[in-house]
Design an enzyme around this catalytic site. Structure first.
Site, PDB file in Angstrom:
ATOM      1  N   HIS A   1       0.695  -1.312  -0.223  1.00 55.84           N
ATOM      2  CA  HIS A   1       0.016  -0.095   0.467  1.00 55.84           C
ATOM      3  C   HIS A   1       1.090   1.327   0.292  1.00 55.84           C
ATOM      4  CE1 HIS A   1      -3.679   2.459   1.357  1.00 55.84           C
ATOM      5  NE2 HIS A   1      -2.552   2.921   1.703  1.00 55.84           N
ATOM      6  N   GLU A   2       1.495   1.167   1.067  1.00 56.45           N
ATOM      7  CA  GLU A   2       2.606   2.545   1.349  1.00 56.45           C
ATOM      8  C   GLU A   2       3.440   2.834  -0.256  1.00 56.45           C
ATOM      9  OE1 GLU A   2       2.113   5.081   3.454  1.00 56.45           O
ATOM     10  OE2 GLU A   2       0.677   3.583   3.905  1.00 56.45           O
TER      11      GLU A   2
ATOM     12  N   HIS B   1       3.116   6.725  -6.683  1.00 59.80           N
ATOM     13  CA  HIS B   1       2.432   7.368  -7.302  1.00 59.80           C
ATOM     14  C   HIS B   1       3.051   8.806  -7.455  1.00 59.80           C
ATOM     15  CE1 HIS B   1      -1.914   9.863  -7.275  1.00 59.80           C
ATOM     16  NE2 HIS B   1      -1.229   9.620  -8.009  1.00 59.80           N
TER      17      HIS B   1
END
Length: 710
Positions: free
Chosen positions: A499-500, A506
């Protein structure tokens, strides 16, 4: 009047000697030469100078950097030329560079190295930054220039038009149209809030340091996996208690203990320590701070013309209104509560069968959930953990990024780091070899590091005539293993790791012109979409077969275990959804209520009773330690955003399933082009629509969690 002239005037007024003035000049010159204020040098377009940072220079450096930034802003406001996009909007994007760099460095100290003088420095610096921010947003001449551009109807690109629109509306939301008296009141509120946010955060850190559960009898370790016991022994050794075992007051330590420890009394002790953080009636109690924060936020919203703090915060999000967030949350809430009832019934049946003589309590939930998992699915995650090596999973994330986005990660050691735990990789384009950015990893828990996991951008990507490459980091709180042993993590921790890393990707994929629109600088309820989507790559066959290998034998995770994991995919979703949603609902209700002088404990208790919170589990973040919403304004009235983003995530993941592979090149390219690379240059709803081909189908969220669809 610049800062030096102001000092000289004050010196005359108070009768200081010329020698004192000369001494002050020398101090200012010395501070201007501080590495904290200089452009970053070295390879890769410059890197943070961690090896040269001196904490005693922070306060003086902030004073100087703020003065420099104010000078930049005032020069834009005073420009005699007619306002244009270049001389106003772009000029603002380029202003305050020294302050940006300094803030990036200090934010790492306050979150990763919060020891020694750092807490007091943060208390001194936070109000200064708040006052500076208000001075920008309340600058009438500057706002007049922005307003003129906003109303000009000039020919802009889509990204430029969005930047102007967002900047104008942000200034309005931050008080640009208030009269001078109300501006002064707003600034007082913001300055006070900045101090309260810091006090809240420091209190939680102190609570995590202070409350360690010590174990000195080997019999009390019954049920715990060897890897957890070894980590507890290492934690005790680090605290000068070799020969004992320590359960630290962080989620990464608490969670496995509550999941596996047979000693129910110790489970309760660990549970109470963790969920009572900030709520112990001592000098680190956060309840009065919360009450004051809520009152100030309500007063600020009223001053700015909004019905509530939630209305103010949501004005520039995808959701737009508190009502829309509540609609989504309450669509899921009853289904999740119903699932919890089923999960508790299954757990109670096992406890009764074992003649435990108990009724399921919150400190029993994780423990008996594991027993149910084993009974229903023959899945014991203790069998999975030997295959979950931190280093191999890191390799898996990098490999997946290469397959999806053409990235190659090369370890480097020619840049300074802020702690020996930290490692750095250069990210390059596999096809061209071009430099993309840097990725730092700080994986281990330590004193002074806030709990949880997060991504940080040290420098965001931009291209305003000169291409600036991003520098990002991922931060976790894994417990170091004994020397020579690999760090083994839980399946849930592996999901969080991916997730991180999604946030980091991104930032690394960003290809925009203006830094305000780069990477993760998107609406709060959209920013979790790329990161939650990245979680899906952990469970792909390619990752599980290549990288989930046994730490001793090197054998891949057996297909039998993979099948069990897939079969149990929606297991315990009642717990996961309810503990999260309870926090999100309390957050929204706290920030929409018209009550004043709220008693946080009473409000939490009454709200949970009102919505039908099952007594067998707590909120994921109880109010007195809810860092997301009380350590800053960032996630306040915004914790719902994880669910909002997960609605997008669930629907987007089905695209990859429909084409038959999470590594489908055309689909990955479309994700890159419409989501990962565009930052905030387009409306996020438009970006999602371009990727999915339609608006989001929220039924996918229910399907993902195994709940009945409407």
């Amino acid at each position: 009047m610049n800062r030096h002239c102001l000092f000289v005037l004050c010196a005359i007024l108070v009768g200081l000697t010329s020698n004192a003035i000369a001494e002050e000049k020398g101090e200012k010159k010395a501070m201007s030469e501080s590495v904290l204020l200089q452009e970053w040098t070295g390879p890769y377009g410059g890197v943070p100078p961690w090896n040269l940072v001196r904490s005693e220079e922070f306060i003086g450096a902030f004073d100087a950097a703020i003065a420099m930034a104010q000078k930049d802003v005032q020069a834009i406001a005073d420009n005699p030329e007619d306002p244009t996009f270049e001389n106003t909007i772009v000029a603002l994007e380029k202003s305050g560079r020294a302050l940006d760099r300094l803030d990036s460095v200090f934010s790492v100290y306050s979150s990763n190295l919060n020891v020694g003088p750092i807490p007091d420095i943060e208390r001194a610096v936070a109000p200064k930054l708040s006052e500076y921010s208000d001075s920008v947003y309340q600058n009438s001449k500057l706002f007049q220039r922005i307003e003129a551009i906003y109303e000009s109807g000039g020919e802009f690109t889509v990204a430029q038009e969005r930047l102007v629109d967002d900047l104008y509306k942000t200034f309005v939301r931050r008080g640009a149209k208030l009269n001078e008296s109300d501006k002064a009141r707003l600034s007082q509120i913001n300055t006070r809030l900045a101090r309260l946010f810091t006090d809240f955060s420091q209190n939680v850190l102190e609570e995590e340091k202070a409350h360690v559960s010590w174990i000195d009898k080997e019999a009390d370790l019954a049920g715990l996996p060897d890897s957890v016991v070894a980590a507890m022994a290492n934690a005790a050794k680090e605290r000068g208690q070799e020969g004992k075992w320590a359960v630290t007051n962080t989620r990464s330590s608490m969670d496995p203990f509550l999941t596996y420890a047979d000693n129910r009394q110790l489970r309760e002790q660990v549970w109470r320590n963790y969920y009572s953080r900030g709520d112990n009636g001592d000098q680190h109690d956060n309840n009065k701070i919360i009450t004051e924060i809520l009152n100030l936020r309500a007063a600020r919203a009223k001053l700015l013309g909004y019905p509530s703090h939630a209305d103010w915060r949501l004005d520039n999000t995808m959701a737009k209104t508190p009502e829309r967030t509540m609609e989504l949350m309450m669509r899921v809430w009853p289904k999740a509560v119903a699932r919890v009832r089923e999960e508790v019934a299954d757990m109670q049946a096992i406890a009764d069968q074992e003649q435990a003589g108990i009724t399921i309590e919150p400190w029993d939930y994780r423990y008996y959930a594991e027993k149910v998992r084993k009974a229903k699915y023959d899945l014991d995650f203790n069998e999975v953990k030997p295959y979950m090596q931190l280093e191999k999973l890191r390799e898996a994330m990098m490999w997946a990024a290469g397959e999806l986005y053409g990235m190659d990660f090369k370890p480097i050691n020619d840049v300074p780091v802020f702690h020996p735990d930290v490692r750095v990789w250069e990210v390059v384009d596999k096809a061209s070899g071009d430099h993309i950015g840097l990725w730092y990893l700080d994986p281990y828990a330590r004193e002074g590091k806030r709990s949880g996991a997060w991504m940080t951008a040290y420098r965001v990507q931009e291209n305003m005539g000169q291409a600036i490459k991003p520098i990002v980091s991922n931060n976790s709180n894994f417990i170091e293993a004994a020397e020579g042993e690999p760090v083994l993590i839980s399946w849930d921790d592996a999901v969080t790791l991916f997730h991180e890393f999604g946030h980091a990707l991104h930032g690394l994929n960003s290809k925009v012109n203006y830094p305000s629109q780069a990477g993760t600088s998107v609406p709060r309820d959209y920013v979790e979409f790329p990161s939650q989507l990245m979680e899906h790559w952990l469970e792909t066959p390619e990752v599980m077969s290549k990288y989930c290998v046994h730490y001793k034998t090197g054998e891949p995770l057996p297909q039998e275990l993979i099948d069990k994991i897939n079969k149990a995919r929606t297991f315990n979703q009642g717990f996961a959804t309810v503990e999260y949603l309870a926090s999100a609902l309390v957050d929204m209700k706290l920030h929409t209520t018209t009550d004043v002088d709220i008693d946080p404990d009473a409000f939490e208790r009454e709200t949970l009773e009102e919505i039908g919170m099952p007594k067998e589990l707590p909120m994921r973040h109880r109010t007195p330690h809810f860092m997301h919403i009380f350590s800053s304004d960032a996630y306040s009235a915004g914790y719902y955003s994880y669910l909002w983003s997960d609605a997008l995530t669930a629907d987007a993941a089905e695209v990859f399933k429909e084409v038959g592979s999470f590594y489908d090149k055309p689909t990955a390219k479309r994700l890159h082009d419409t989501v990962m690379s565009v930052g905030d240059t387009i409306d996020p709803a438009d970006g999602f629509r371009k990727f999915r081909g339609r608006d989001v189908d929220t039924q996918a969220l229910l399907r993902k969690r195994g709940f009945p669809v409407d």
